[in-house]
Write an enzyme that holds these catalytic residues in place. Sequence first.
Site, PDB file in Angstrom:
ATOM      1  N   ASP A  79      -2.886  -2.120  10.102  1.00 21.79           N
ATOM      2  CA  ASP A  79      -3.046  -2.031   8.646  1.00 21.79           C
ATOM      3  C   ASP A  79      -3.640  -3.292   8.031  1.00 21.79           C
ATOM      4  OD1 ASP A  79      -2.081   0.545   8.423  1.00 21.79           O
ATOM      5  OD2 ASP A  79      -0.009  -0.075   8.064  1.00 21.79           O
ATOM      6  N   GLY A 102       4.053  -4.293   4.118  1.00 23.92           N
ATOM      7  CA  GLY A 102       4.326  -5.632   3.614  1.00 23.92           C
ATOM      8  C   GLY A 102       3.959  -6.711   4.614  1.00 23.92           C
ATOM      9  N   LYS A 109       0.829  -1.205   0.000  1.00 26.93           N
ATOM     10  CA  LYS A 109       0.000   0.000   0.000  1.00 26.93           C
ATOM     11  C   LYS A 109       0.861   1.252   0.000  1.00 26.93           C
ATOM     12  CE  LYS A 109       0.569   1.485   4.506  1.00 26.93           C
ATOM     13  NZ  LYS A 109       1.122   2.814   4.914  1.00 26.93           N
TER      14      LYS A 109
END
Length: 324
Positions: A138, A103, A14
């Site tokens: 996230d 990641g 992202k």
Amino acid sequence: MSQLYSVTVQAPAKLNLSLDVVGLLPGGYHSLDMIMQAVTLYERVELHRSAQLTLTLPGSTVSAGADNTALKAARAFFGYTGLEGGADILVYKSVPVRAGMAGGSADAAAVLVGLNVLYDAKLSFSELCALGAGIGADVPFALMGGTCRVQGVGDLIRALPPCPDCWFTVVMPGYGVSTPEAFAAYDRIGASHRPDCAAQETAVRAGSLEALCAAAGNALEECSGAPDNEAIKALLRQQGAQAALMTGSGAAVFGVFTQEQAARAAAAAGPHPLAPGLRPQPQQRPAPAGRRLMWSGRTGAAPGSAAGNNSNRITLLSSGQNSR
């Protein structure tokens, strides 16, 4: 359906098109307001049915210890479902560590999705999000993918229309940034420039890349401790970037381009290019059960039973709800 023995999930990294710190919550957590975008840089996660739980990261220096997000996700899945079994997990890393590109969260999301398919557990999307929230802030976005406005501590998520057509070039300097240290520095220093996340959401809905770039920014840039931010941003702008900013808490910096050729030329012009010519990754529904998935979430799912059974609560806002 015949029993599956392996599943491969490609999980996108992202970028933060904007990131603002809007408050401090009990427990010392920071309340954020962000526009987040999945991009076409993927971690590849393979899951093979097994009686045990193992993790291998071929070619990576990232630890495969108990704190790895992929293992945390697997333990959360088996603990929640009560299923007996395990998996041999292989994570092929493409996203650098301490880059601000999530990641590790992408890996966790991929494991949750892959195990759900591998074991035919039929967990709902909201259940996966609730499990993900217990692993990292996230992870729910990594499950959603696409373009989203994300607020609070990652627990308020609103899916947006696709990002206006563009190309990204990401530059990763030869070092990473510690997220806790960046936020601690923010508490001391603050920010002299803040993005306009509401205006950026409006720009996304209007399909205006120019307005999206005008509203971009990252309130953590000045306190990230990354000494090369300004030089990298200046280089990207000199090469035609419509906007250039740090993603997450750093250290990766990216430029937004209208043309692929310019995005690739910018990567060639400077040191440490990570990924030239990335594209926005749209939201996609999970593929039908099979051996290979390209997965980055689904739009408009409503919270389900997990909210009542799990202390991690995720609010997925419809486009008509006010997230303020």
